[in-house]
Design a protein around this motif. Sequence first.
Motif, PDB file in Angstrom:
ATOM      1  N   MET A 154       0.852  -1.196   0.000  1.00  0.00           N
ATOM      2  CA  MET A 154       0.000   0.000   0.000  1.00  0.00           C
ATOM      3  C   MET A 154       0.889   1.247   0.000  1.00  0.00           C
ATOM      4  N   LYS A 171       2.060   5.255   0.062  1.00  0.00           N
ATOM      5  CA  LYS A 171       1.660   6.383   0.920  1.00  0.00           C
ATOM      6  C   LYS A 171       0.650   7.278   0.221  1.00  0.00           C
ATOM      7  N   VAL A 228      -2.721   5.848   0.629  1.00  0.00           N
ATOM      8  CA  VAL A 228      -3.161   6.040   2.012  1.00  0.00           C
ATOM      9  C   VAL A 228      -3.636   7.466   2.217  1.00  0.00           C
ATOM     10  N   LYS A 269      -1.999   1.687  17.394  1.00  0.00           N
ATOM     11  CA  LYS A 269      -0.635   1.777  16.886  1.00  0.00           C
ATOM     12  C   LYS A 269       0.262   0.740  17.562  1.00  0.00           C
ATOM     13  N   ASP A 275      -3.799  -7.392  13.103  1.00  0.00           N
ATOM     14  CA  ASP A 275      -4.154  -6.678  11.881  1.00  0.00           C
ATOM     15  C   ASP A 275      -5.287  -5.700  12.180  1.00  0.00           C
ATOM     16  N   LYS A 300      -6.227   0.868   9.606  1.00  0.00           N
ATOM     17  CA  LYS A 300      -5.140   0.290   8.803  1.00  0.00           C
ATOM     18  C   LYS A 300      -4.085   1.348   8.507  1.00  0.00           C
ATOM     19  N   ALA A 301      -4.531   2.580   8.247  1.00  0.00           N
ATOM     20  CA  ALA A 301      -3.588   3.677   7.973  1.00  0.00           C
ATOM     21  C   ALA A 301      -2.731   3.970   9.193  1.00  0.00           C
ATOM     22  N   GLN A 359      -1.633   1.872  11.438  1.00  0.00           N
ATOM     23  CA  GLN A 359      -0.563   0.883  11.505  1.00  0.00           C
ATOM     24  C   GLN A 359       0.434   1.043  10.361  1.00  0.00           C
ATOM     25  N   HIS A 360      -0.022   1.661   9.262  1.00  0.00           N
ATOM     26  CA  HIS A 360       0.854   1.792   8.092  1.00  0.00           C
ATOM     27  C   HIS A 360       1.761   3.012   8.163  1.00  0.00           C
ATOM     28  N   ILE A 361       1.212   4.178   8.558  1.00  0.00           N
ATOM     29  CA  ILE A 361       2.025   5.397   8.554  1.00  0.00           C
ATOM     30  C   ILE A 361       2.162   6.025   9.948  1.00  0.00           C
ATOM     31  N   SER A 391      -1.395   9.930  10.688  1.00  0.00           N
ATOM     32  CA  SER A 391      -2.774   9.676  10.262  1.00  0.00           C
ATOM     33  C   SER A 391      -3.719  10.706  10.862  1.00  0.00           C
TER      34      SER A 391
END
Length: 306
Positions: free
Chosen positions: A1, A3, A6, A170, A175, A234-235, A237-239, A244
């Motif tokens: 995914m 950025k 996102v 965070k 998941d 999900k964002a 955990q991703h950024i 976020s």
Amino acid sequence: MSKSFVYISLVLIMLIWGLNVTAIKILVEHFSPVTLTSFRIFTAGIVVILILLFMGELRKLTWKEATYIGIAALFSVVAHHLFLALGLTKTTASNAGLILGLIPLVTSVLAVIFLGNRFTVFRFVGIFLGFIGVVFVVLNGKSGIHHVSIGDVYVFLAVLSQAISFIMIKKATIDARVMTGWMLLFGALLLFFISLWMEPNGLSSLAHGTPSLWMIFLASAVFATALGHMFYNKAIQHIGAVESAIFINLNPLFSLLGAYVFLGESISLTQMMGFILIVIGVVLGSGVLDDIGALMHRSKVMGKKC
């Protein structure tokens, strides 16, 4: 995914969440707020669980994971949505939307405390300006602290609860989409039992819904609560929680526009001043300028080495 994907997703989520403040304001004026909220979130939870089943990503939880999800649900679902629903029965949608814009600021403060993020001068100034912005919003041109609405206090408690949940998400190893589905279902059940105590006639209020109100209910449950929280968590955990949360500074703008267009609420000069201060506070308090400064410093260092 990537950025960029996102970021685009977060902007769309903020648009949906901003308009959702208006949707909830309409719903709580026709139904018992806590009872309605429990059914709305339960519907959202079912939607997320069905999506995870379709994707083949639903799995059994360990006892430790279930305990963590239960604690997170208390903040993210039960406390946040309970205080937001109660707040919207006592304050305007525009005020609520502006106060919800403090989520990035509060998240940034909690990240300093619990995630070890740096507390800089910019962040201190941002926190101060954000606080002043909220004072402008809740007083809304009136004099004296006695004019602060209890609804505004409830909405701020919703902000604090949501920020705490972002920090927990965070730090989670589960998941985010799986976590979201179980959080919504567990939180909805708790809210339903709370509603039986707070609103003995809450279930009977649902019998008076019109087709248009149920359409608003489904749109709020599916798009704002189910898909919105699924992608937003999900964002995180991703950024990261703070990056976020920065996008939530768009939420007050969309909330104001939604309240103006669909509810006919006026937008006062005091509210606009509060909005501007909150946005400046969010940008400073979330550490954006610190990150830019660090990037420029690294670029200079690399330039000298070359």
